[in-house]
Enzyme design. Structure first.
Site, PDB file in Angstrom:
ATOM      1  N   CYS A 122       0.860  -1.198   0.000  1.00  0.00           N
ATOM      2  CA  CYS A 122       0.000   0.000   0.000  1.00  0.00           C
ATOM      3  C   CYS A 122       0.886   1.235   0.000  1.00  0.00           C
ATOM      4  O   CYS A 122       1.760   1.380   0.864  1.00  0.00           O
ATOM      5  CB  CYS A 122      -0.908   0.001   1.236  1.00  0.00           C
ATOM      6  SG  CYS A 122      -1.883   1.523   1.412  1.00  0.00           S
ATOM      7  N   CYS A 295     -38.852  75.485  29.611  1.00  0.00           N
ATOM      8  CA  CYS A 295     -37.616  76.253  29.727  1.00  0.00           C
ATOM      9  C   CYS A 295     -36.498  75.568  28.968  1.00  0.00           C
ATOM     10  O   CYS A 295     -36.332  74.339  29.035  1.00  0.00           O
ATOM     11  CB  CYS A 295     -37.237  76.395  31.205  1.00  0.00           C
ATOM     12  SG  CYS A 295     -35.737  77.344  31.464  1.00  0.00           S
ATOM     13  N   CYS A 300     -29.010  67.851  33.925  1.00  0.00           N
ATOM     14  CA  CYS A 300     -28.825  66.394  33.925  1.00  0.00           C
ATOM     15  C   CYS A 300     -28.805  65.906  35.367  1.00  0.00           C
ATOM     16  O   CYS A 300     -28.579  66.681  36.311  1.00  0.00           O
ATOM     17  CB  CYS A 300     -27.520  66.048  33.209  1.00  0.00           C
ATOM     18  SG  CYS A 300     -27.132  64.281  33.203  1.00  0.00           S
ATOM     19  N   HIS A 318     -30.667  82.295  34.808  1.00  0.00           N
ATOM     20  CA  HIS A 318     -31.382  82.519  33.560  1.00  0.00           C
ATOM     21  C   HIS A 318     -32.686  83.254  33.843  1.00  0.00           C
ATOM     22  O   HIS A 318     -33.161  83.317  34.979  1.00  0.00           O
ATOM     23  CB  HIS A 318     -31.681  81.188  32.872  1.00  0.00           C
ATOM     24  CG  HIS A 318     -32.688  80.348  33.608  1.00  0.00           C
ATOM     25  ND1 HIS A 318     -32.427  79.740  34.809  1.00  0.00           N
ATOM     26  CD2 HIS A 318     -33.988  80.043  33.304  1.00  0.00           C
ATOM     27  CE1 HIS A 318     -33.484  79.077  35.221  1.00  0.00           C
ATOM     28  NE2 HIS A 318     -34.470  79.245  34.324  1.00  0.00           N
TER      29      HIS A 318
END
Length: 529
Positions: A122, A295, A300, A318
């Site tokens: 083989c 406004c 945040c 403001h």
């Protein structure tokens, strides 16, 4: 609107499919319209799969006078396209056809074995082995059974089981499937079974005319089409789907349009758009902040104050008209971006709301089926002279079909007249003309569908005979009108809208007046095995 009239009742046969993937629910086998045309689609079940494969194998075996394994190798190479295989045979000849596919018909294995040596070396494992423990393929190469077996196992595990080549260097011949099965069965019967299954399923996996039904859980069926791949079909399990992309049946949307629309409806991208439109990022922590008062000085949760108009950080002093030491009257690109996002969101909501409205209407109207059958039963007892109520079922089926068309037409319009796909294909003037043309037809269809829906909900079982006959004619006429309007809409899309574009990837499945074709069962008794 054109005045359509029906001269007589349309005769339809009904079955009712099961749920489609995202939009419409279909139930038992009662009312779905199917074509009376000969079967152009067939259901291949687990039991008929072998017979379906044998049908094509027989054609090649008879034409080329080859064994079954060689016919299968040729067909797998040509993706089970018998016509293409025969075309190559006619144009290029038998030798080219065989060598290209790796088929060797020289029967080296059947040569005189009496002269064979007792042992053979083989060339793979470099060992001398008894000749009766070796195998020679059609190509003439001979190796020991152990090496062949290991080679087959490796190739099967690599997913190359349908075309296992000879181990010899630069040999492209395909190994005989009978030899593969025989050698594997001795020590690895599970691999032999797996190999046989792969060969059988190659008829579906590698065949452009055959695809698995995409039902979940899987019904085990496959569908074979005889004509164009751009086709909508109903499997015997009840699922209706597009044969081209295997999504739910979605015409008049093209496959690409439906893919984009389904993804858009699933994604959270519209949530992002909402945040872009209704919030602004804090200049300090960058978290989105929503304005809850009049406004323009907002704060945040991190404590940073900023101007709502420009997003710039400010102090807290403001008045009603200004913020101390801050001015932002100049145009900024971010305002332009926010306005564009807002416009795109409103446009999407317009089309999605109408798409969803017709989807929801379909689901609610599906409950009419059982109610209408009860109405018919009562009315038959009340009016013994009126025994034919097919006009009610026909109208109900037409209502279901047109609801689907209307729903998907809004997904189509979203992309047809938007900037995402066809911005460079039309001028603004052309786009406006095409959109007006389409929307006029869409509105006519919508108005008549709503009329039909309202009439079908009437308690006609309580009416007198004359009133029932009046409703009968209204339903018959509306059924015909809606069918014509659907057909006109498809023609408009195919010819006036998509047909005028240079992009060829947007094709739609044809309109079927009697509903999506129901695939017929493939009969194995008609196949020579």
């Amino acid at each position: 609107m054109e005045d359509y009239a029906a001269s007589s009742d349309d005769e339809y046969r009904y079955s009712d499919p099961e749920d489609s993937v995202d939009a419409f629910d279909n139930d038992d086998n009662d009312y779905q319209l199917v074509s009376s045309k000969g079967p152009s689609t067939q259901v291949i079940t687990k039991e008929s799969l072998l017979g379906a494969q044998k049908e094509d194998l027989r054609k090649v075996m008879d034409m080329l006078s080859v064994r079954e394994q060689h016919a299968r190798t040729l067909l797998i190479f040509h993706r089970w396209d018998v016509e293409k295989l025969f075309a190559v045979y006619v144009d290029r000849g038998k030798h080219f056809l065989f060598s290209e596919a790796g088929v060797t018909v020289d029967e080296h294995r059947d040569s005189n074995s009496s002269a064979a040596p007792l042992t053979i070396m083989c060339e793979i494992c470099i060992e001398d082995v008894p000749s009766d423990e070796t195998t020679k393929m059609d190509c003439g190469h001979c190796f020991c059974n152990g090496c062949w077996t290991e080679h087959f196992i490796v190739k099967i595990n690599e997913g190359q089981s349908k075309r296992i080549r000879c181990m010899a260097h630069k040999c492209y011949s395909i190994c005989d499937e009978a030899v593969v099965i025989t050698l594997l069965s001795k020590k690895h019967p599970d691999m032999a079974e797996k190999y046989e299954r792969f060969l059988l399923e190659s008829y579906i996996e590698d065949n452009k005319r055959v695809k698995w039904c995409p039902s979940a859980p899987h019904c085990g069926n496959a569908i074979r089409v005889e004509d164009d791949e751009l086709f909508e079909v109903e499997c015997s399990c009840g699922l209706q789907f597009c044969f081209s992309c295997l999504s739910e049946a979605h015409s008049p949307c093209s496959c690409l349009m439906w893919e984009l629309w389904a993804k858009k409806c699933r994604d959270e991208s519209e949530t992002v758009n909402w945040i872009t439109v209704h919030t602004k990022p804090c200049p300090k922590c960058h978290k989105p902040v929503e304005k809850n008062g009049g406004c323009n000085l907002v704060s945040c949760i991190c404590g940073q104050a900023f101007c709502w108009l420009c997003g710039g950080a400010t102090g807290r002093e403001h008045t009603l008209s200004s913020i101390a030491a801050h001015s932002c009257g100049r145009y900024e690109e971010q305002e332009k971006t926010a306005e564009r996002a807002k416009r795109d969101l409103y446009r999407y909501m317009h089309y999605h709301n109408r798409y969803k409205a017709h989807t929801d209407s379909f689901k609610l109207e599906s409950k009419l089926k059982e109610t209408i059958q009860k109405k018919i039963a009562v009315s038959e007892e009340k009016h013994s002279t009126l025994r034919d109520y097919s006009w009610v079922n026909n109208g109900l089926s037409r209502l279901f079909r047109s609801r689907r068309v209307l729903s998907y037409s809004y997904a189509f319009a979203f992309y047809m007249f938007g900037d995402e796909l066809f911005k460079e294909e039309m001028t603004e003037a052309q786009r406006e003309i095409k959109q007006n043309l389409f929307e006029d037809q869409q509105q006519q269809l919508e108005a008549n569908v709503e009329k039909l829906s309202k009439i079908l909900e009437e308690r006609f079982q309580t009416f007198k005979y004359d009133k029932v006959m009046e409703i009968r004619m209204q339903i018959i006429n509306l059924t015909t009108i809606i069918d014509k309007l659907c057909q006109k809409m498809y023609e408009c899309i195919e010819n006036d809208l998509l047909g005028s574009l240079h992009i060829g990837v947007h094709n739609i499945a044809p309109y079927k007046s009697k509903g999506i074709d129901k695939a017929s069962e493939l009969s194995v008794h008609n196949i020579a095995l």
